[in-house]
Design a protein around this motif. Structure first.
Motif, PDB file in Angstrom:
ATOM      1  N   PRO A  11     -13.163   8.478  61.325  1.00 18.95           N
ATOM      2  CA  PRO A  11     -14.541   8.259  61.389  1.00 18.95           C
ATOM      3  C   PRO A  11     -15.460   7.796  60.677  1.00 18.95           C
ATOM      4  O   PRO A  11     -14.830   7.118  59.538  1.00 18.95           O
ATOM      5  N   ASN A  25     -20.014  10.604  64.120  1.00 19.79           N
ATOM      6  CA  ASN A  25     -18.809  10.664  65.042  1.00 19.79           C
ATOM      7  C   ASN A  25     -18.993   9.763  66.180  1.00 19.79           C
ATOM      8  O   ASN A  25     -20.269   9.623  66.958  1.00 19.79           O
ATOM      9  N   ARG A  27     -18.227   9.088  69.484  1.00 19.89           N
ATOM     10  CA  ARG A  27     -17.642   9.901  70.649  1.00 19.89           C
ATOM     11  C   ARG A  27     -17.034   9.118  71.980  1.00 19.89           C
ATOM     12  O   ARG A  27     -16.316   9.647  72.404  1.00 19.89           O
ATOM     13  N   ALA A  28     -17.342   7.863  72.006  1.00 16.42           N
ATOM     14  CA  ALA A  28     -16.727   7.063  73.065  1.00 16.42           C
ATOM     15  C   ALA A  28     -16.835   5.428  72.770  1.00 16.42           C
ATOM     16  O   ALA A  28     -17.852   5.198  71.905  1.00 16.42           O
ATOM     17  N   ASN A  55     -20.813   4.997  71.716  1.00 17.06           N
ATOM     18  CA  ASN A  55     -21.575   6.100  71.730  1.00 17.06           C
ATOM     19  C   ASN A  55     -21.457   6.864  70.423  1.00 17.06           C
ATOM     20  O   ASN A  55     -20.497   7.461  70.029  1.00 17.06           O
ATOM     21  N   GLN A  57     -22.818   9.470  67.456  1.00 17.19           N
ATOM     22  CA  GLN A  57     -23.447  10.860  67.119  1.00 17.19           C
ATOM     23  C   GLN A  57     -23.676  10.913  65.771  1.00 17.19           C
ATOM     24  O   GLN A  57     -22.780  10.789  65.160  1.00 17.19           O
ATOM     25  N   SER A  62     -24.165  20.050  62.133  1.00 18.67           N
ATOM     26  CA  SER A  62     -23.381  20.035  63.287  1.00 18.67           C
ATOM     27  C   SER A  62     -24.439  20.009  64.397  1.00 18.67           C
ATOM     28  O   SER A  62     -24.968  21.128  64.468  1.00 18.67           O
ATOM     29  N   CYS A  63     -24.036  19.403  65.584  1.00 18.07           N
ATOM     30  CA  CYS A  63     -24.661  19.641  67.026  1.00 18.07           C
ATOM     31  C   CYS A  63     -24.472  20.887  67.571  1.00 18.07           C
ATOM     32  O   CYS A  63     -25.302  21.631  68.254  1.00 18.07           O
ATOM     33  N   SER A  64     -23.340  21.563  67.283  1.00 16.32           N
ATOM     34  CA  SER A  64     -23.092  22.834  67.847  1.00 16.32           C
ATOM     35  C   SER A  64     -23.480  23.833  67.337  1.00 16.32           C
ATOM     36  O   SER A  64     -23.605  24.887  67.956  1.00 16.32           O
ATOM     37  N   SER A  74     -27.639  11.064  69.407  1.00 18.73           N
ATOM     38  CA  SER A  74     -26.603  10.022  69.714  1.00 18.73           C
ATOM     39  C   SER A  74     -27.497   8.831  70.317  1.00 18.73           C
ATOM     40  O   SER A  74     -28.294   8.833  70.898  1.00 18.73           O
TER      41      SER A  74
END
Length: 135
Positions: A11, A25, A27-28, A55, A57, A62-64, A74
């Motif tokens: 990370p 983060n 992500r891809a 990608n 973020q 946290s996004c969650s 992102s």
């Protein structure tokens, strides 16, 4: 040919004003590269280079689990990539490879509701291993 690959990445880091907590983060990640190498027996030793896109973020907490006044987002970033690898023929149509890639997406500011978050994905080192089938 076709292949199966796996990758390992670490990370990035981030900073936010006012000492608030933040995260980044990747992500891809995708790469489009050429490779140039030399063979020795069943081995191919190569250098590779091209472009990478990721990608990323970033945000606060946290996004969650969003908190009022904080947010995340992102965006896609692009950078050159270079690397080294070795591929070995295992059987008539099968080969295995291990490669290392390096890229640097730099530092970019993601704006949240109140505080800009500086997401850093510098010095991204990727190790990939794979098995390929040659048609």
């Amino acid at each position: 040919g076709a292949g199966i690959n796996g990758s390992i990445t670490l990370p990035g880091t981030c900073t936010a004003g006012g000492g608030t907590v933040c995260f980044t983060n990747m992500r891809a990640i995708d790469t489009l590269r050429a490779r140039l190498g030399v063979t020795s027996g069943q081995f191919l030793f190569y250098v590779t280079g091209g472009g990478a896109g990721a990608n990323i973020q970033s945000g606060q907490r946290s996004c969650s689990t969003p908190v009022v006044g904080e947010s995340c987002g992102s965006r896609n970033e692009y950078a050159p990539t270079v690397g080294l690898g070795i591929e070995a023929m295992l059987a008539q149509h099968w080969s295995a490879k291990v490669e290392w890639l390096y890229t640097n997406f730099g530092t970019h500011t993601f704006y949240t509701v109140a505080i800009p978050v500086n997401a850093t994905e510098n010095n991204v080192n990727i190790v990939r291993a794979g098995i390929n089938y040659h048609f």
